[in-house]
Design a protein around this motif. Structure first.
Motif, PDB file in Angstrom:
ATOM      1  N   LYS A 276       0.805  -1.217   0.000  1.00 45.98           N
ATOM      2  CA  LYS A 276       0.000   0.000   0.000  1.00 45.98           C
ATOM      3  C   LYS A 276       0.844   1.276   0.000  1.00 45.98           C
ATOM      4  N   ALA A 277       2.136   1.135   0.326  1.00 46.47           N
ATOM      5  CA  ALA A 277       2.988   2.314   0.487  1.00 46.47           C
ATOM      6  C   ALA A 277       3.466   2.917  -0.827  1.00 46.47           C
ATOM      7  N   GLY A 278       3.216   2.238  -1.958  1.00 41.40           N
ATOM      8  CA  GLY A 278       3.679   2.779  -3.221  1.00 41.40           C
ATOM      9  C   GLY A 278       2.868   2.268  -4.389  1.00 41.40           C
ATOM     10  N   PRO A 279       2.993   2.900  -5.543  1.00 42.90           N
ATOM     11  CA  PRO A 279       2.253   2.465  -6.727  1.00 42.90           C
ATOM     12  C   PRO A 279       2.896   1.231  -7.352  1.00 42.90           C
ATOM     13  N   ASP A 280       2.147   0.577  -8.230  1.00 41.29           N
ATOM     14  CA  ASP A 280       2.662  -0.564  -8.989  1.00 41.29           C
ATOM     15  C   ASP A 280       3.206  -1.665  -8.090  1.00 41.29           C
ATOM     16  N   ARG A 281       2.495  -1.921  -7.001  1.00 39.99           N
ATOM     17  CA  ARG A 281       2.879  -3.005  -6.106  1.00 39.99           C
ATOM     18  C   ARG A 281       1.702  -3.963  -5.958  1.00 39.99           C
ATOM     19  N   THR A 282       1.997  -5.253  -6.021  1.00 38.61           N
ATOM     20  CA  THR A 282       0.959  -6.280  -5.991  1.00 38.61           C
ATOM     21  C   THR A 282       1.270  -7.292  -4.900  1.00 38.61           C
ATOM     22  N   LEU A 283       0.250  -7.700  -4.168  1.00 38.49           N
ATOM     23  CA  LEU A 283       0.405  -8.692  -3.103  1.00 38.49           C
ATOM     24  C   LEU A 283      -0.189 -10.021  -3.550  1.00 38.49           C
ATOM     25  N   VAL A 284       0.586 -11.083  -3.428  1.00 38.10           N
ATOM     26  CA  VAL A 284       0.151 -12.440  -3.792  1.00 38.10           C
ATOM     27  C   VAL A 284       0.390 -13.346  -2.593  1.00 38.10           C
ATOM     28  N   THR A 285      -0.600 -14.140  -2.221  1.00 38.79           N
ATOM     29  CA  THR A 285      -0.448 -15.101  -1.128  1.00 38.79           C
ATOM     30  C   THR A 285      -0.162 -16.480  -1.701  1.00 38.79           C
ATOM     31  N   ALA A 286       0.914 -17.097  -1.215  1.00 37.51           N
ATOM     32  CA  ALA A 286       1.259 -18.460  -1.621  1.00 37.51           C
ATOM     33  C   ALA A 286       0.493 -19.428  -0.728  1.00 37.51           C
ATOM     34  N   LYS A 287      -0.666 -19.859  -1.199  1.00 36.93           N
ATOM     35  CA  LYS A 287      -1.537 -20.719  -0.402  1.00 36.93           C
ATOM     36  C   LYS A 287      -0.840 -22.025  -0.034  1.00 36.93           C
ATOM     37  N   GLY A 288      -0.956 -22.400   1.226  1.00 37.43           N
ATOM     38  CA  GLY A 288      -0.423 -23.668   1.697  1.00 37.43           C
ATOM     39  C   GLY A 288       1.077 -23.708   1.877  1.00 37.43           C
TER      40      GLY A 288
END
Length: 314
Positions: A276-288
């Motif tokens: 959230k602190a900058g543009p063009d940033r994506t969060l992905v969760t590695a399930k399991g």
């Protein structure tokens, strides 16, 4: 994007490596005090199994380019391609061989030049006496890339402890980077004064045990990392990553603190706050996945690097 983790046994390895403290001891580590809600535990689930012991030999692959910088030599391994360069940086206690299974797949999928390297004191790289400093490691990386003729269009992929190197590198050399993939990596937002003190308390017994056998590479790195841990991570907490570098943050579902809900939540919150602190940033969760995402979910890591390579500006 979800896939069941691979079912294979692993020793409990480098329990606090995600926090830049290296260990080869089994079991959990608990901070002083009896209040479970405030005592950080190391992940109950195991972390990485190296394809070669830290500081040990490598399997067949590219021969090392030995780069000299600031009085020591570093081993870089290059799989030549065209266009952009993808650099893979290993977590605490690991050398370049950690990525040996991913390198050929990544090269085949992207056609890019793929570079791995041994940080100082690991693999075939020279030991550097004194406290470990992420800023110095970032400077090593920059010098190595420049000596290999790489001065821009780099995607930096960083696991665990290498997140500290990546953030210092990006702060000082934003024009060299076209993107970053941070794989369950150390991020500035996590290292508040309170959390850093908890890490120090949790790892104290392991540091003392390492001092009894300082000749082992992992023990040597644990000792050097612990030497200035508090001031180093207070400084890291203030690092500001430039907005010009797109980033994908992969956070493991179990986190390095599978045995401590408080610290696991803080780890996930730090990843979300970083995005959230900058543009063009994506969060992905590695399930399991455990903290060892490149081993548990290699297809996910490969996909996110491919996507970053396709989307990042040239």
């Amino acid at each position: 994007m979800s896939r069941a983790p691979l079912k294979r046994p692993r020793p409990a390895y480098r329990v606090l490596s995600a926090l830049a403290l290296l260990t080869l001891t089994a079991g959990t580590v608990t901070a002083c005090g009896s209040d479970d809600s405030s005592s950080p535990q190391a992940a109950a689930s195991p972390s990485a199994t190296s394809s070669a012991s830290p500081g040990g030999g490598r399997s067949a692959g590219p021969k090392p380019h030995m780069i000299s910088h600031d009085g020591h030599r570093l081993a870089f391994y290059v799989t030549r391609g065209s266009g952009r360069t993808i650099v893979l940086d290993s977590g605490g206690g690991e050398d370049a061989s950690y990525w040996k299974d991913l390198v050929p797949k990544l090269h085949a999928a992207t056609g890019a030049t793929v570079i791995t390297y041994d940080r100082a004191g690991m693999g075939k790289s020279d030991v550097v006496p004194g406290a470990w400093q992420a800023e110095s490691a970032a400077d090593d990386l920059k010098s190595g890339l420049e000596q290999l003729g790489v001065t821009g269009n780099v995607i930096l992929v960083s696991h665990s402890e290498a997140g500290e190197v990546a953030n210092h590198f990006a702060e000082e050399n934003p024009k060299m980077l076209s993107g970053a993939v941070l794989v369950d990596a150390n991020l500035p937002q996590f290292f508040t004064d309170e959390e850093t003190a908890r890490v120090v308390a949790a790892s104290r017994s392991q540091v003392e045990a390492a001092k009894k056998d300082p000749g082992k590479p992992a023990n040597r790195q644990l000792i050097s990392t612990a030497e200035d841990y508090l001031p180093a991570h207070r400084a890291f907490h203030k690092v500001s990553r430039p907005d010009s570098v797109p980033a994908t943050v992969i956070v493991s579902e179990k986190t390095p603190f599978d045995g401590s809900p408080v610290d696991a939540r803080r780890w996930r919150d730090a990843a979300a706050s970083f995005v959230k602190a900058g543009p063009d940033r994506t969060l992905v969760t590695a399930k399991g996945s455990s903290h060892d995402v490149p081993k548990d979910r290699p297809a996910l890591v490969l996909k996110e690097i491919e996507d970053m390579a396709a989307a990042a500006p040239s």
